[in-house]
Design an enzyme around this catalytic site. Structure first.
Site, PDB file in Angstrom:
ATOM      1  CE  LYS A  67      42.520  46.773  23.966  1.00  0.00           C
ATOM      2  NZ  LYS A  67      41.896  45.904  24.983  1.00  0.00           N
ATOM      3  CG  HIS A 137      34.000  47.230  34.811  1.00  0.00           C
ATOM      4  ND1 HIS A 137      32.670  47.589  34.874  1.00  0.00           N
ATOM      5  CD2 HIS A 137      34.276  47.015  33.495  1.00  0.00           C
ATOM      6  CE1 HIS A 137      32.165  47.578  33.656  1.00  0.00           C
ATOM      7  NE2 HIS A 137      33.102  47.245  32.801  1.00  0.00           N
ATOM      8  CG  ASN A 159      38.608  42.693  45.808  1.00  0.00           C
ATOM      9  OD1 ASN A 159      39.149  42.497  44.717  1.00  0.00           O
ATOM     10  ND2 ASN A 159      38.356  43.908  46.265  1.00  0.00           N
ATOM     11  CG  ASP A 222      48.913  40.861  31.245  1.00  0.00           C
ATOM     12  OD1 ASP A 222      49.568  40.078  31.947  1.00  0.00           O
ATOM     13  OD2 ASP A 222      47.765  40.623  30.845  1.00  0.00           O
ATOM     14  CE  LYS A 226      49.047  39.920  35.645  1.00  0.00           C
ATOM     15  NZ  LYS A 226      48.852  38.560  35.186  1.00  0.00           N
ATOM     16  N   GLY A 291      46.331  35.072  30.420  1.00  0.00           N
ATOM     17  CA  GLY A 291      45.655  35.852  29.392  1.00  0.00           C
ATOM     18  C   GLY A 291      46.237  37.242  29.314  1.00  0.00           C
TER      19      GLY A 291
END
Length: 320
Positions: A67, A137, A159, A222, A226, A291
């Protein structure tokens, strides 16, 4: 080469299909049937963008590819989402390019599926309250995927930009769940499961915020530097990830390993839990799943999409 346009993806892959593909590829990674290639991810020095490549090979499913894409934080001015990517599949027998697949929705679906897999296998028994940190999003995809694997009764949200919390409120309403905007200390104290989906470089969820049995899925962007979670919080948790090498280099666990608070051996691939090779949560009070987003996730979902697109006449064949 087959081309599957971004506009076709929504009609081809369901959240359940994405979940099954991601859970299966994590198990394949743990059993040694699939492996990821080293990630390339760089700040390009233009438009504040992060760009890179994630690839791998699943010798059981014969998925080979990568990707390409990244994170463009200023895309709102172009009317585009911040995450942009395309998945390329190659024929493992010949090396010829086999398909190009729009990767934006696929990325959102597979990222949400990964956190849902972690919730299924690591959340405290009887989890009722979902905490959401981040309202960008991908937050809606995260909440919907989480709700498919646990019987949540309420959603709490925070947030950095409160004006964006409407997205979380609307998504919770769509799921039939009450939503409340709260401060981080209350979110950490009351949530059984917390999903953090931000692009933060300083910890947003602190050690003192989290009390009681909790599972945290750190799913944000990531890259080097981060950080969404306080190092002290990470150090007192039982740690899981999709790919250990990525987690300790560009993921959430890079800081605790650099400081010597934990070692790579303290981080468990979640595939081992899925295959029954690791007890998972066990007696731990806090579990964290980092993740990082592995290329094999994208390839697994993209491979399924190409087959469906060909069957339904939604793939275009081109000569290169």
């Amino acid at each position: 080469m087959w081309v599957v346009a971004e506009k076709e993806i929504a009609g081809l892959v369901t959240p359940d299909a994405a979940f099954d593909a991601v859970e299966a590829v994590f198990a394949s990674m743990a059993s040694g049937d699939a492996y990821n290639f080293p990630v390339v991810r760089e700040a390009i020095g233009y438009e504040d963008a992060l760009y890179g490549f994630k690839g791998g090979f699943d010798k059981a499913a014969l998925n080979l590819g990568l990707k390409a894409g990244g994170y463009w934080p200023n895309n709102q001015k172009h009317g585009l989402i911040n995450h942009q990517s395309t998945v390329f599949l190659f024929d493992p027998d010949t090396g010829r390019v086999a398909a190009a697949v729009g990767g934006n929705l696929l990325t959102a679906l597979r990222t949400a599926a990964a956190s849902a897999v972690s919730i299924k296998h690591l959340a405290p028994k009887g989890a009722k309250v979902l905490g959401m940190i981040g309202a960008g999003h991908q937050s809606a995809f995260q909440m919907k995927a989480a709700a498919r694997v646990a019987n949540f009764e309420k959603v709490l949200g925070w947030n950095p930009h409160p004006e964006m919390l409407g997205r979380l409120a609307d998504t919770a309403a769509e799921l039939g769940l009450p939503f409340e905007a709260v401060e981080r200390d209350r979110l950490g104290a009351e949530s059984d499961v917390i999903i953090s989906i931000t692009s933060a470089f300083e910890p947003l969820l602190l050690d003192g915020h989290v009390t009681g049995p909790t599972h945290i899925a750190a799913m944000g962007t990531d890259t080097k530097g981060k950080q969404e979670l306080d190092s002290a919080l990470v150090a007192r948790a039982r740690l899981f990830t999709d790919e250990v090498a990525q987690s300790v280099s560009i993921g959430e666990f890079q800081h605790v390993t650099a400081k010597g608070l934990v070692s790579e051996d303290d981080v468990t691939p979640i595939g081992r839990v899925i295959t029954g090779d690791h007890e998972g949560r066990g007696s731990a009070e806090i579990t964290i799943f980092d993740g990082t987003g592995v290329g094999l996730q994208d390839l697994a979902v993209a491979g399924a999409v190409v087959e469906l697109a060909k069957q339904q006449g939604k793939a275009v064949e081109v000569e290169i």
